[in-house]
Design an enzyme around this catalytic site. Structure first.
Site, mmCIF file in Angstrom:
data_model
loop_
_atom_site.group_PDB
_atom_site.id
_atom_site.type_symbol
_atom_site.label_atom_id
_atom_site.label_comp_id
_atom_site.label_asym_id
_atom_site.label_seq_id
_atom_site.Cartn_x
_atom_site.Cartn_y
_atom_site.Cartn_z
ATOM 1 N N THR A 1 81.616 21.582 34.231
ATOM 2 C CA THR A 1 81.348 20.359 33.468
ATOM 3 C C THR A 1 81.918 20.453 32.064
ATOM 4 O OG1 THR A 1 79.536 19.133 32.446
ATOM 5 C CG2 THR A 1 79.093 21.409 32.928
ATOM 6 N N ASP A 2 82.166 19.289 31.449
ATOM 7 C CA ASP A 2 82.610 19.287 30.051
ATOM 8 C C ASP A 2 81.493 19.714 29.100
ATOM 9 O OD1 ASP A 2 81.020 17.003 30.244
ATOM 10 O OD2 ASP A 2 82.544 15.608 29.514
ATOM 11 N N GLU A 3 80.229 19.724 29.591
ATOM 12 C CA GLU A 3 79.111 20.041 28.693
ATOM 13 C C GLU A 3 79.156 21.479 28.174
ATOM 14 O OE1 GLU A 3 75.260 18.609 29.644
ATOM 15 O OE2 GLU A 3 76.026 16.807 30.600
ATOM 16 N N TYR B 1 70.951 23.638 30.987
ATOM 17 C CA TYR B 1 71.906 23.293 32.057
ATOM 18 C C TYR B 1 73.314 23.753 31.684
ATOM 19 C CZ TYR B 1 75.390 20.386 34.455
ATOM 20 O OH TYR B 1 76.508 19.960 35.130
ATOM 21 N N LYS C 1 75.754 26.634 33.316
ATOM 22 C CA LYS C 1 77.095 26.339 33.853
ATOM 23 C C LYS C 1 78.147 27.190 33.127
ATOM 24 C CE LYS C 1 78.297 23.642 36.551
ATOM 25 N NZ LYS C 1 78.428 23.680 38.028
HETATM 26 P P1 NAD Z 1 73.699 16.822 42.510
HETATM 27 O O1 NAD Z 1 72.493 17.270 41.776
HETATM 28 O O2 NAD Z 1 73.814 15.402 42.931
HETATM 29 O O3 NAD Z 1 73.889 17.704 43.845
HETATM 30 C C1 NAD Z 1 73.720 19.092 43.840
HETATM 31 C C2 NAD Z 1 73.715 19.565 45.290
HETATM 32 O O4 NAD Z 1 73.593 20.994 45.276
HETATM 33 C C3 NAD Z 1 72.561 19.015 46.127
HETATM 34 O O5 NAD Z 1 73.007 18.607 47.396
HETATM 35 C C4 NAD Z 1 71.604 20.198 46.243
HETATM 36 O O6 NAD Z 1 70.829 20.188 47.437
HETATM 37 C C5 NAD Z 1 72.585 21.364 46.217
HETATM 38 N N1 NAD Z 1 71.950 22.603 45.741
HETATM 39 C C6 NAD Z 1 71.209 22.774 44.627
HETATM 40 N N2 NAD Z 1 70.788 24.049 44.540
HETATM 41 C C7 NAD Z 1 71.290 24.694 45.620
HETATM 42 C C8 NAD Z 1 71.214 26.034 46.083
HETATM 43 N N3 NAD Z 1 70.510 26.976 45.425
HETATM 44 N N4 NAD Z 1 71.873 26.372 47.210
HETATM 45 C C9 NAD Z 1 72.586 25.440 47.907
HETATM 46 N N5 NAD Z 1 72.666 24.152 47.527
HETATM 47 C C10 NAD Z 1 72.019 23.776 46.384
HETATM 48 O O7 NAD Z 1 74.924 17.259 41.606
HETATM 49 P P2 NAD Z 1 76.293 16.481 41.265
HETATM 50 O O8 NAD Z 1 76.042 15.535 40.180
HETATM 51 O O9 NAD Z 1 76.900 16.040 42.519
HETATM 52 O O10 NAD Z 1 77.137 17.696 40.655
HETATM 53 C C11 NAD Z 1 77.851 18.565 41.516
HETATM 54 C C12 NAD Z 1 78.556 19.624 40.676
HETATM 55 O O11 NAD Z 1 79.453 18.998 39.770
HETATM 56 C C13 NAD Z 1 77.621 20.473 39.825
HETATM 57 O O12 NAD Z 1 78.107 21.791 39.836
HETATM 58 C C14 NAD Z 1 77.730 19.855 38.436
HETATM 59 O O13 NAD Z 1 77.492 20.819 37.446
HETATM 60 C C15 NAD Z 1 79.176 19.409 38.432
HETATM 61 N N6 NAD Z 1 79.477 18.251 37.576
HETATM 62 C C16 NAD Z 1 78.745 17.102 37.687
HETATM 63 C C17 NAD Z 1 79.100 15.990 36.910
HETATM 64 C C18 NAD Z 1 78.345 14.692 37.010
HETATM 65 O O14 NAD Z 1 78.595 13.776 36.218
HETATM 66 N N7 NAD Z 1 77.426 14.521 37.936
HETATM 67 C C19 NAD Z 1 80.187 16.071 36.017
HETATM 68 C C20 NAD Z 1 80.908 17.291 35.936
HETATM 69 C C21 NAD Z 1 80.551 18.360 36.731
HETATM 70 O O1 DAU Z 2 79.317 15.436 31.239
HETATM 71 C C1 DAU Z 2 79.114 15.849 32.554
HETATM 72 C C2 DAU Z 2 77.628 15.854 32.860
HETATM 73 O O2 DAU Z 2 77.225 14.496 32.982
HETATM 74 C C3 DAU Z 2 77.283 16.629 34.131
HETATM 75 O O3 DAU Z 2 77.630 17.977 33.950
HETATM 76 C C4 DAU Z 2 75.790 16.495 34.455
HETATM 77 O O4 DAU Z 2 75.506 17.125 35.684
HETATM 78 C C5 DAU Z 2 75.459 15.024 34.554
HETATM 79 O O5 DAU Z 2 74.075 14.863 34.793
HETATM 80 C C6 DAU Z 2 75.862 14.279 33.278
HETATM 81 O O6 DAU Z 2 75.033 14.700 32.159
HETATM 82 P P1 DAU Z 2 74.445 13.656 31.108
HETATM 83 O O7 DAU Z 2 73.252 14.250 30.474
HETATM 84 O O8 DAU Z 2 75.515 13.124 30.217
HETATM 85 O O9 DAU Z 2 74.036 12.453 32.131
HETATM 86 P P2 DAU Z 2 72.744 11.506 32.211
HETATM 87 O O10 DAU Z 2 73.038 10.457 33.220
HETATM 88 O O11 DAU Z 2 71.480 12.279 32.333
HETATM 89 O O12 DAU Z 2 72.736 10.819 30.760
HETATM 90 C C7 DAU Z 2 73.845 10.072 30.283
HETATM 91 C C8 DAU Z 2 73.519 9.641 28.867
HETATM 92 O O13 DAU Z 2 72.460 8.680 28.907
HETATM 93 C C9 DAU Z 2 73.022 10.774 27.982
HETATM 94 O O14 DAU Z 2 73.517 10.587 26.662
HETATM 95 C C10 DAU Z 2 71.504 10.623 28.007
HETATM 96 C C11 DAU Z 2 71.320 9.133 28.169
HETATM 97 N N1 DAU Z 2 70.116 8.710 28.926
HETATM 98 C C12 DAU Z 2 69.916 9.254 30.167
HETATM 99 C C13 DAU Z 2 68.817 8.905 30.918
HETATM 100 C C14 DAU Z 2 68.582 9.513 32.275
HETATM 101 C C15 DAU Z 2 69.237 7.766 28.401
HETATM 102 O O15 DAU Z 2 69.437 7.242 27.291
HETATM 103 N N2 DAU Z 2 68.153 7.414 29.150
HETATM 104 C C16 DAU Z 2 67.892 7.957 30.385
HETATM 105 O O16 DAU Z 2 66.857 7.592 31.009
#
Ligand code: NAD
Ligand code: DAU
Length: 355
Positions: A135-137, A161, A165
């Site tokens: 992730t970019d985080e 988190y 990562k």
């Molecule tokens: P998600 O939370 O929707 O899905 C995570 C999946 O991993 C689920 O199916 C869960 O059952 C599985 N999982 C969790 N713990 C596990 C374990 N111990 N063993 C096996 N499976 C397990 O996540 P997402 O949003 O789809 O993110 C997927 C990946 O991409 C993550 O690594 C996250 O850090 C990365 N990522 C997410 C975003 C985003 O915006 N969502 C952006 C950049 C990177």
């Molecule tokens: O940047 C990549 C990341 O993006 C991934 O690595 C993470 O897995 C993914 O969850 C996401 O993280 P964020 O914290 O940016 O996403 P989230 O949807 O939780 O929040 C987006 C923005 O909105 C953040 O600035 C927090 C804000 N927010 C979020 C929620 C859930 C609110 O203001 N209210 C809310 O209820």
């Protein structure tokens, strides 16, 4: 060339899009979806591919080193695309241990299982790939000054988190530098689209607008995120898995920065319009609440390396992607209701025993 690939976290949001893309695009591959099915994993995300002959689901914890090793041997796995993780920042603030366990120790268990198996083969690492999705985080937060995260930006994670990562990224690179494992790491910005668990901003707010529930905006809603449509991320993963260079890092992003409050207004306008309500009528649901602890101000990705070297580009404009996304959640209320009620967990608990 035929390949046997484990995709971890394939029942989650991004993972399910990656599984779908690979199963449909590469019928000659065997795609093994390894997922523990935590609260975030939902096999209903994959009902359109579960019967395909080149797809297999295995319920397993990535921390289970022996189980993963055995599966790799059994399936002669030559590629891993690793997405399984605990992914929600707010949960990490409440329960950091679970994040360290899965994101750090789980990644380490996968790396070590791949090393043990691939080391045992005559050709060793030739033709193998360990691709870690990050992730970019991990780069920390930017000021409102137009700067972007590049692949050389130093790691400065702030939340449990992103710290977990970041640690997993370091382990992946260490396995390349120490043992020569063919690893790749990518760091992507915020994804949005169908099948995202409704604890994250966009699906949570669409669902709340539909039910006229409050929209909890953290702080003043001024934080900025760089949004990418999930299918564009899946396409980038496909490109990088096949053509990316070993030991490289690629940033993936949409050059698409939005302040949270502006997204919330766009979501309200789009959802109201699609529901036939007066556009913007539900803005009174916006409720400013206490800020997230350690809330990163701004993320923005420079993905020019990926565009320049591998020719990948995002395909959708944000307004178009949001319209598609809102429409999907409104058309799939049953999916949302099942997920929010926890029904799907009960269903799959009975279907698949843990290995
Ligand atoms: P998600 O939370 O929707 O899905 C995570 C999946 O991993 C689920 O199916 C869960 O059952 C599985 N999982 C969790 N713990 C596990 C374990 N111990 N063993 C096996 N499976 C397990 O996540 P997402 O949003 O789809 O993110 C997927 C990946 O991409 C993550 O690594 C996250 O850090 C990365 N990522 C997410 C975003 C985003 O915006 N969502 C952006 C950049 C990177
Ligand atoms: O940047 C990549 C990341 O993006 C991934 O690595 C993470 O897995 C993914 O969850 C996401 O993280 P964020 O914290 O940016 O996403 P989230 O949807 O939780 O929040 C987006 C923005 O909105 C953040 O600035 C927090 C804000 N927010 C979020 C929620 C859930 C609110 O203001 N209210 C809310 O209820």
């Amino acid at each position: 060339m035929s390949r046997n690939i484990i995709i971890t976290g394939g029942a989650g949001f991004i993972g399910s899009h990656v599984v779908r893309l690979f199963v449909n695009k590469y019928p000659e591959y065997k795609i093994i979806n390894l997922d523990k099915l935590t609260y975030a994993g939902n096999l209903a995300n994959l009902c359109d591919v579960e019967q395909k002959p080149n797809y297999k689901f295995v319920r397993m914890d990535i921390c289970d080193y022996e189980g993963v090793l055995h599966l790799m041997q059994e399936e002669q796995v030559d590629g891993i695309i690793h997405l399984a993780a605990e992914s929600h920042v707010d949960r990490s603030i409440k329960d950091p241990f679970t994040f360290a366990r899965t994101n750090v120790m789980g990644t380490l268990a996968l790396l070590q299982a791949a090393k043990t198996y691939w080391d045992s083969l005559p050709e060793k690492y030739e033709g193998k790939r360990f691709y870690h999705i990050s992730t970019d985080e991990v780069y920390g937060a930017l000021q409102m000054d137009g700067t972007l995260f590049t692949e050389d930006t130093k790691y400065q994670p702030h939340s449990p988190y992103s710290a977990a990562k970041a640690s997993s990224d370091h382990f992946v690179r260490a396995y390349h530098d120490t043992y020569g494992m063919p690893t790749i790491v990518t760091n992507c910005s915020n994804n949005y689209g169908p099948y995202q668990f409704p604890e994250k901003l966009i699906p949570l707010f669409i669902n709340n607008i539909r039910h006229r529930r409050p929209l909890p905006v953290y702080g003043k809603g001024q934080n900025v995120r760089d949004w990418l449509y999930v299918e564009d991320h899946a396409r980038a993963i496909d490109t990088i898995f096949h053509r990316g260079n070993v030991a490289e890092t690629y940033n993936i992003g949409g050059f698409n920065e939005w302040k949270n409050i502006d997204i919330v207004r766009l979501l309200v306008a789009t959802t109201d319009r699609l529901l036939g309500r007066p556009e913007g009528a539900d803005e009174d649901l916006i409720t400013y609440v206490t800020d997230r602890a350690g809330h990163d101000l701004r993320y923005a990705i420079d993905s020019r390396k990926l565009q320049r070297e591998l020719g990948w580009e995002p395909s959708l404009q944000f307004e178009e992607g949001i319209e598609k996304t809102v429409r999907w959640y409104l058309d799939n209320q049953e999916w949302l209701d099942n997920v929010t009620s926890g029904e799907y967990e009960k269903y799959y608990e009975n279907m698949y025993s843990k290995r």
